[in-house]
Each structure stands twice: as structure tokens, then as C-alpha cells.
Design a protein around this motif. Structure first.
Motif, PDB file in Angstrom:
ATOM      1  N   ARG A  48       4.003 -12.332  10.720  1.00 41.80           N
ATOM      2  CA  ARG A  48       4.331 -12.416   9.302  1.00 41.80           C
ATOM      3  C   ARG A  48       5.809 -12.130   9.046  1.00 41.80           C
ATOM      4  O   ARG A  48       6.356 -11.170   9.566  1.00 41.80           O
ATOM      5  CB  ARG A  48       3.470 -11.436   8.500  1.00 41.80           C
ATOM      6  N   ARG A  49       6.412 -12.988   8.196  1.00 43.89           N
ATOM      7  CA  ARG A  49       7.791 -12.749   7.758  1.00 43.89           C
ATOM      8  C   ARG A  49       7.832 -11.905   6.489  1.00 43.89           C
ATOM      9  O   ARG A  49       8.879 -11.380   6.124  1.00 43.89           O
ATOM     10  CB  ARG A  49       8.496 -14.087   7.492  1.00 43.89           C
ATOM     11  N   MET A  50       6.686 -11.815   5.791  1.00 40.14           N
ATOM     12  CA  MET A  50       6.614 -11.002   4.584  1.00 40.14           C
ATOM     13  C   MET A  50       5.232 -10.373   4.488  1.00 40.14           C
ATOM     14  O   MET A  50       4.242 -10.966   4.919  1.00 40.14           O
ATOM     15  CB  MET A  50       6.934 -11.826   3.330  1.00 40.14           C
ATOM     16  N   VAL A  51       5.184  -9.158   3.948  1.00 40.26           N
ATOM     17  CA  VAL A  51       3.923  -8.440   3.769  1.00 40.26           C
ATOM     18  C   VAL A  51       3.903  -7.828   2.373  1.00 40.26           C
ATOM     19  O   VAL A  51       4.941  -7.606   1.761  1.00 40.26           O
ATOM     20  CB  VAL A  51       3.749  -7.331   4.833  1.00 40.26           C
ATOM     21  N   GLU A  52       2.698  -7.540   1.892  1.00 32.88           N
ATOM     22  CA  GLU A  52       2.564  -6.943   0.563  1.00 32.88           C
ATOM     23  C   GLU A  52       2.700  -5.427   0.619  1.00 32.88           C
ATOM     24  O   GLU A  52       2.150  -4.782   1.508  1.00 32.88           O
ATOM     25  CB  GLU A  52       1.188  -7.270  -0.039  1.00 32.88           C
ATOM     26  N   TYR A  53       3.407  -4.889  -0.367  1.00 33.53           N
ATOM     27  CA  TYR A  53       3.426  -3.439  -0.565  1.00 33.53           C
ATOM     28  C   TYR A  53       4.077  -3.171  -1.914  1.00 33.53           C
ATOM     29  O   TYR A  53       4.595  -4.082  -2.568  1.00 33.53           O
ATOM     30  CB  TYR A  53       4.174  -2.726   0.570  1.00 33.53           C
ATOM     31  N   TRP A  54       4.037  -1.903  -2.318  1.00 31.99           N
ATOM     32  CA  TRP A  54       4.727  -1.509  -3.537  1.00 31.99           C
ATOM     33  C   TRP A  54       6.230  -1.440  -3.272  1.00 31.99           C
ATOM     34  O   TRP A  54       6.676  -0.812  -2.314  1.00 31.99           O
ATOM     35  CB  TRP A  54       4.242  -0.142  -4.014  1.00 31.99           C
ATOM     36  N   ALA A  55       7.002  -2.073  -4.139  1.00 32.63           N
ATOM     37  CA  ALA A  55       8.467  -2.007  -4.059  1.00 32.63           C
ATOM     38  C   ALA A  55       8.964  -1.874  -5.496  1.00 32.63           C
ATOM     39  O   ALA A  55       8.762  -0.835  -6.119  1.00 32.63           O
ATOM     40  CB  ALA A  55       9.030  -3.237  -3.355  1.00 32.63           C
TER      41      ALA A  55
END
Length: 385
Positions: A48-55
Motif C-alpha cells: 500500500r502507498r496510502m493507509v487510513e488513519y486519523w490526521a
């Protein structure tokens, strides 16, 4: 596209789909008519080049920022706060056991699999989440579970974090808090080019005081330069990697959740453009509309348009078009070009303009001019074209 995402550091996620999902729009603004399937592969396929999280809010982030953000994100109010401790402990154990043995699952699927049932809440707290969803969100905030993707209804597909993160991300030993903040502020400053500590801290929604200390470290290390800007108050910082073009010549429609418009005060200082999202404003109180996109032309935010995609009917509706003071003469023509491009990207056949806003009549004429067939070679164009 990967380089663009690496510069932005994050894409904010939002469920509103009146035009397009929020995380799709920043790439259209910068790249034009691109294949959204690439973003799906970036977020849903290994590595994965991007993942979900709080930012900034719920966001797609670079995987190498996950461990640093996990140190500083404290949003436990959205999860299992207030649940009975024994219920929370039992649900957490059963959820983690289920995810260890299963493919990625939605909260509803997990509740069904572990046999959890509860009466539908009439209290508008936690978006009416049931206990399973609340425990899942607490595990997500802690970094124990992650989103392996989204289904067609845009629900998270939960999985153990170890199954989602690339091998090089999220599995490091405990990180030093101060060092993690330095890395986050460096990333935020790279995304901004120039900004204040407030801008950088708001980008990832981290505490202001440790952000200030990290910025001082970056100045001392030579990665940030303290600068003054004519007409701006306070201390600003320029990243040494920031581009310094002599002039800007682009044009772009910016989504309401684009990182360029995150920090409203910075936006107003840069462009003299006051912007507020009116999604949650009652319809009769909205000044510009429900889903309004600023239009960037050259070095100005010179207009704004309220847009809606009518997918079944096959057209993009401009529900309102508004000119900013001192907008360039070619604003309507340039905006028409960008709207046509957006319609093509959304696979819609035409653009229709409602009679609302001072720019609407001129924009309608510009679109009609674009739709008029070109004269055959060797013939004279009709008068007035």
C-alpha cells in the motif's frame, strides 16, 4: 500520482458524495482527468502507498507516517468511551479473534459473526454507533486494527493492522515522541512550502506546544528558515525544499476538503479569499451553496461554484457561480474549460448552469461557445463568435 500524494502527505476522507468523494478531488485539482482506480490500488492493494488513519481528520496518509501519528492522535472520545468495562473487554477480545481468522470485514459483518445484538439507539451520540462499532473505532484509534479498504457503501473494511501495513511501516519499536513530532512537522512544512506553526500543527491536528519545539529543531537543523512576508503578521517558516516559481500559471477547482483550504486564515492571507463550508448550514442561511469549490486561476482564487453530479441523468450541475472582486477577464472561459474537464472525469456528458450567482450568465455563454461546433476548414466563422 505517487509523487503528488507524497508531496501532499495526506488526503482527507469524507462521506459526502454530492460531487465526488473528498479524497478523489485533490488529485483531479492537480492532475486533471486521472484514473481513480490508481487511488484504489494505492489504498487497497499490497504494498500500500496510502493507509487510513486519523490526521487532519480521517485521512489517507503515507504508511511511514502511521507510527508517528499514532503517538500523537488522541481521539478516544469517538470510540468506546463510556461503555461498560466488562462489555468493552469482552467485545474487544472477540473482535480481535474474529479479525485474526477472517478476511477484512465491516462493523456490521463483525457484529453478525460474533453474535452481538442490541436495540437501536435513539440517542444521537457517536453517530448512533452500536457497541461493536465503537470498540472497533477505539481499536482503530489505538492502531490495533486498520482499514483494508472500503466497500461500495463506503463502509470501512476492518483488519488487523499487521495485515494491512507494509512490512516497513507500523511495526517498528516504540518511537520517540519528540522525534516523531519533528518528522510530522517536517512533513507538514513540506506540504505547505510556507506557513506558521499553527498551519503545520493543524495539518495533522497535533498539539501546538510540542509542534513549536519541533519547528525550532527544524530551524536549528537547517530544514526550515524563519521568514517574514510583506503584509503578514507573525513568524512564518519556509521549508528549504519549497519550490519558488516566478509566477503561477495553473487553474484548478479545489474541493472543500482540499489541504490548500484546511487553514482558513492562511488561505485568506494568501489569496484574500474567505471560505467556509456550508454543508451543515441550513439551506436558507447558505450564502453560496451546499458543496462549493473555489476556483484557482493563475495566482488568484477568483470564483466559486456550487456543484452537484447528476449521475443517473448524466450531467454536472453548476447550482451557483460567483465571481470574486478583481477576477481576471478570462475567468468564465477558464472556469468553463475546467468544468468540462471535470464532467469528462466524472463520465458525465454535459455541464448545465443554473441562473444563480453573478458569474452564472457569463459562464453559461462560455460553455455554449465551447459546445458550438468549429467552422469547417476554409469557411468564415459566423459573426459574433
Amino acid at each position: 500520482m505517487g509523487r503528488t500524494f507524497d508531496r501532499l502527505q495526506l488526503l482527507q476522507i469524507d462521506s459526502v458524495n454530492v460531487l465526488a468523494r473528498a479524497h478523489y478531488l485533490p488529485m483531479f485539482s492537480r492532475l486533471g482527468n486521472y484514473d481513480v482506480g490508481i487511488l484504489h490500488r494505492f489504498s487497497g492493494s499490497a504494498p500500500r502507498r496510502m493507509v487510513e488513519y486519523w490526521a487532519h481528520e480521517a485521512s489517507y496518509i503515507r504508511p511511514d507516517l502511521f507510527a508517528d501519528l499514532k503517538v500523537w492522535q488522541k481521539r478516544r472520545w469517538i470510540g468506546d468511551h463510556g461503555l461498560d468495562p466488562l462489555l468493552r473487554q469482552d467485545l474487544e477480545k472477540r473482535i480481535l479473534e474474529e479479525l485474526a481468522a477472517a478476511r477484512p470485514l465491516t462493523a456490521r459483518q463483525i457484529a453478525d459473526r460474533i453474535g452481538h445484538r442490541e436495540a437501536k439507539s435513539t440517542v444521537n451520540w457517536g453517530w448512533n454507533w452500536n457497541a461493536v462499532k465503537r470498540v472497533l473505532e477505539a481499536l482503530f484509534e489505538r492502531g490495533a486494527v486498520s482499514a483494508a479498504g472500503r466497500n461500495a457503501q463506503f463502509e470501512r473494511l476492518y483488519a488487523l493492522t499487521a495485515k494491512v501495513m507494509p512490512k516497513t511501516a507500523g511495526r517498528q519499536p516504540a518511537v520517540d515522541k519528540d522525534e516523531s513530532m519533528v518528522r510530522l512537522m517536517d512533513a507538514a512544512a513540506r506540504a505547505h512550502g510556507i506557513g506558521t506553526v499553527r498551519c503545520f500543527a493543524d495539518y495533522f491536528r497535533v498539539p501546538r506546544r510540542p509542534a513549536e519545539e519541533a519547528v525550532r529543531r527544524l530551524v536549528s537543523d537547517g530544514r526550515l528558515e524563519e521568514v517574514s512576508v510583506e503584509g503578514w503578521q507573525g513568524t512564518h517558516y519556509l521549508h528549504t525544499a519549497a519550490a519558488r516559481p516566478r509566477r503561477a500559471a495553473g487553474q484548478a477547482l479545489l474541493g472543500p476538503f482540499d489541504s490548500l483550504v484546511f487553514e482558513r486564515e492562511r488561505l485568506e492571507r494568501l489569496f484574500g479569499f474567505r471560505y467556509r463550508i456550508e454543508i451543515y448550514t441550513p439551506a436558507h442561511q447558505r450564502q453560496y451553496g451546499y458543496y462549493v469549490l473555489p476556483f484557482l486561476l493563475h495566482e488568484q482564487l477568483c470564483a466559486r461554484v456550487d456543484l452537484k453530479a447528476h449521475r443517473a441523468a448524466g450531467f454536472l450541475e453548476v447550482r451557483g457561480a460567483f465571481r470574486e472582486p478583481e477576477a481576471p477577464e478570462d475567468t468564465a472561459v477558464a472556469l468553463a474549460s475546467e468544468l468540462v474537464l471535470m464532467a469528462q472525469w466524472l463520465e458525465l456528458s454535459e455541464v448545465q448552469v443554473a441562473d444563480r450567482g453573478d458569474l452564472a450568465p457569463e459562464l453559461s455563454r462560455a460553455l455554449a461557445q465551447r459546445a458550438r461546433p468549429a467552422p469547417a476548414p476554409g469557411t468564415k466563422a459566423p459573426a459574433g463568435t
